[in-house]
Design a protein around this motif. Structure first.
Motif, PDB file in Angstrom:
ATOM      1  N   TYR A  66     -11.549 -36.221   9.386  1.00 26.59           N
ATOM      2  CA  TYR A  66     -10.527 -35.912   8.797  1.00 26.59           C
ATOM      3  C   TYR A  66     -10.313 -34.356   8.799  1.00 26.59           C
ATOM      4  CZ  TYR A  66     -12.808 -35.487   4.421  1.00 26.59           C
ATOM      5  OH  TYR A  66     -13.753 -35.157   3.595  1.00 26.59           O
ATOM      6  N   ARG A  83      -9.085 -31.322   6.686  1.00 28.80           N
ATOM      7  CA  ARG A  83      -8.572 -30.870   5.159  1.00 28.80           C
ATOM      8  C   ARG A  83      -8.193 -29.560   5.041  1.00 28.80           C
ATOM      9  NH1 ARG A  83      -9.346 -32.225  -0.041  1.00 28.80           N
ATOM     10  NH2 ARG A  83     -10.080 -30.756  -1.604  1.00 28.80           N
ATOM     11  N   THR A  90      -7.360 -26.379   2.505  1.00 26.77           N
ATOM     12  CA  THR A  90      -7.865 -25.850   1.306  1.00 26.77           C
ATOM     13  C   THR A  90      -7.001 -24.586   0.974  1.00 26.77           C
ATOM     14  OG1 THR A  90      -9.796 -25.170   2.254  1.00 26.77           O
ATOM     15  CG2 THR A  90      -9.668 -27.308   1.082  1.00 26.77           C
ATOM     16  N   LEU A 105       3.742 -32.906   7.030  1.00 29.21           N
ATOM     17  CA  LEU A 105       2.937 -32.095   5.960  1.00 29.21           C
ATOM     18  C   LEU A 105       3.127 -32.912   4.718  1.00 29.21           C
ATOM     19  CD1 LEU A 105       1.443 -29.500   5.425  1.00 29.21           C
ATOM     20  CD2 LEU A 105       3.528 -28.361   5.091  1.00 29.21           C
ATOM     21  N   LYS A 106       2.192 -33.192   3.876  1.00 32.89           N
ATOM     22  CA  LYS A 106       2.348 -33.808   2.499  1.00 32.89           C
ATOM     23  C   LYS A 106       3.008 -32.676   1.535  1.00 32.89           C
ATOM     24  CE  LYS A 106      -1.371 -36.920   3.652  1.00 32.89           C
ATOM     25  NZ  LYS A 106      -2.962 -37.214   3.249  1.00 32.89           N
ATOM     26  N   GLY A 107       2.444 -31.280   1.600  1.00 32.62           N
ATOM     27  CA  GLY A 107       2.968 -30.675   0.770  1.00 32.62           C
ATOM     28  C   GLY A 107       2.762 -29.084   1.086  1.00 32.62           C
ATOM     29  N   ASN A 108       3.667 -28.154   0.829  1.00 32.59           N
ATOM     30  CA  ASN A 108       3.704 -26.722   1.235  1.00 32.59           C
ATOM     31  C   ASN A 108       2.724 -26.175   0.727  1.00 32.59           C
ATOM     32  OD1 ASN A 108       5.663 -26.540  -0.804  1.00 32.59           O
ATOM     33  ND2 ASN A 108       5.905 -24.304   0.101  1.00 32.59           N
ATOM     34  N   GLY A 167      -1.502 -26.365  -1.736  1.00 32.69           N
ATOM     35  CA  GLY A 167      -2.434 -27.200  -2.270  1.00 32.69           C
ATOM     36  C   GLY A 167      -3.358 -28.045  -1.302  1.00 32.69           C
ATOM     37  N   ASP A 168      -4.535 -28.536  -1.724  1.00 29.03           N
ATOM     38  CA  ASP A 168      -5.476 -29.112  -0.808  1.00 29.03           C
ATOM     39  C   ASP A 168      -5.067 -30.432  -0.263  1.00 29.03           C
ATOM     40  OD1 ASP A 168      -6.859 -26.884  -1.737  1.00 29.03           O
ATOM     41  OD2 ASP A 168      -8.291 -27.963  -3.080  1.00 29.03           O
ATOM     42  N   GLN A 169      -5.036 -30.717   0.770  1.00 30.85           N
ATOM     43  CA  GLN A 169      -4.668 -32.027   1.449  1.00 30.85           C
ATOM     44  C   GLN A 169      -5.394 -32.526   2.501  1.00 30.85           C
ATOM     45  OE1 GLN A 169      -0.606 -31.012   2.660  1.00 30.85           O
ATOM     46  NE2 GLN A 169      -1.227 -29.221   1.486  1.00 30.85           N
ATOM     47  N   ASN A 170      -5.382 -33.671   2.676  1.00 34.67           N
ATOM     48  CA  ASN A 170      -6.346 -34.497   3.871  1.00 34.67           C
ATOM     49  C   ASN A 170      -5.597 -35.019   4.757  1.00 34.67           C
ATOM     50  OD1 ASN A 170      -8.476 -33.529   2.213  1.00 34.67           O
ATOM     51  ND2 ASN A 170      -9.125 -35.525   1.530  1.00 34.67           N
ATOM     52  N   TYR A 171      -6.029 -35.124   6.252  1.00 32.92           N
ATOM     53  CA  TYR A 171      -5.410 -36.096   7.129  1.00 32.92           C
ATOM     54  C   TYR A 171      -6.432 -36.419   8.150  1.00 32.92           C
ATOM     55  CZ  TYR A 171      -1.538 -33.059   5.624  1.00 32.92           C
ATOM     56  OH  TYR A 171      -0.322 -32.506   4.837  1.00 32.92           O
TER      57      TYR A 171
END
Lengths: 170, 146
Positions: free
Chosen positions: A85, A87, A89, A128-131, A133-137
């Motif tokens: 995945y 990530r 950050t 894109l989950k959010g513009n 912050g930390d996020q995983n795909y």
């Protein structure tokens, strides 16, 4: 008589040359250690963590974006069961319509432009989950990360490249 | 009475056993990557990655991976108080602050170096492979937050 004198002179010179030359050679060898040009010293210390159950980072890179200020880090992790995945950050980009996360080839000329003219050779990881912050795909199974070695924040509607992270081996 | 003493002893033994066991577990748990960067160096072709890890006990450790540089005399690993460094000889000015991490263990391969306690990572931002004898920078890796 003359002969033996010049002989002893020559031999004195020879000794002087040896007395000076050898320390100079040793000094030069000590300073430059030329043999090290051919001799390698290989080491292989273990990583500072024994646990291999945590996801391990494989590739990482910093996000760069000019048109839409994008920053942060993109890292591809592999879990213990073999799933990969991406990530993000310390991530920040501008908000926009229909923004997606892609993997693309870092040498793709299209990525050098702000707006992609043709079709970008890429792998879709999702909107894109959010513009910020930390996020995983999750990566689809069997993605060749050696080939698709750049994470791209891409606005599908305007074919605009918000940011690119060229991924290098961790 | 004797039985009571035995019970207390048994409990104490168990407590000691668990007490001794827990640090071993702490060692097994993972270290956290704080900062990372890649080496650049053209004069003495240097490549690979430098990562600073923080262990559970708070101590810091520098790890070099996929690392390769040219072998040389008196080569050291140092942290310097600069955001990056060029390949030039004499790159270290006398006023450039640095933290010595030790002699380079090998010019190829993965290797770890202990970072002294109290090192301010916000100040020492670059790893340098440094030849003391000729004041030459073999390669530098500017570190960025991981």
């Amino acid at each position: 008589m003359m002969d033996s004198h010049s002989n002893s002179g020559r031999s004195r010179w020879k000794w002087l040359l040896i007395a000076v030359g050898i320390p100079v050679l040793i000094g030069a060898w000590w300073a430059f250690r030329p043999e090290k040009l051919w001799i390698n010293k290989q080491v292989n210390e273990p990583a500072p963590f024994a646990s291999t159950t945590d996801p391990q980072p494989l590739y990482t890179g910093l996000l760069e974006g000019e048109a839409h200020k994008t920053s942060g880090r993109a890292t591809i992790y592999k879990t213990a069961d073999g799933k990969e995945y991406l990530r993000l950050t310390n991530f920040s980009t501008s908000n926009g319509p229909d923004v997606h996360v892609l993997l693309a080839r870092s040498d793709d000329e299209n990525l050098k432009q702000e707006i992609v003219k043709g079709q970008l050779d890429s792998i879709e990881l999702g909107p894109l989950k959010g513009n910020q912050g930390d996020q995983n795909y999750d990566l689809p199974a069997s993605v060749d990360v050696q080939k698709y070695n750049a994470a791209v924040i891409f606005c599908e509607r305007f074919h605009a490249v918000f940011g690119v992270a060229r991924l290098e081996q961790f | 009475m004797v039985r009571e003493i035995k019970t207390v002893l048994a409990v104490a033994t168990l407590a000691v056993a668990f007490g001794l066991h827990s640090p071993a577990q702490a060692q097994e748990s993972s270290a956290k990557a704080l900062e990372t960067g890649t080496f650049h160096g053209k004069v003495h072709s240097t490549s690979g990655r430098a990562t600073i890890y923080q262990k559970e006990d708070g101590s810091l450790l520098l790890r070099l991976t996929n690392f390769k540089t040219s072998n040389g005399p008196d080569v050291h690993v140092i942290l310097i108080a600069a955001s990056d460094a060029n390949d030039d000889a004499n790159f270290l000015k006398s006023n450039t602050e640095r933290v010595e991490l030790g002699k380079l263990k090998g010019n190829e391969g993965d290797q770890n170096y202990v970072i002294p306690k109290g090192t301010d990572l916000s100040k020492f931002q670059t790893v340098s492979i440094y030849c003391e004898r000729f004041n030459a920078n073999f390669g530098a890796a500017p570190l960025e937050k991981f």
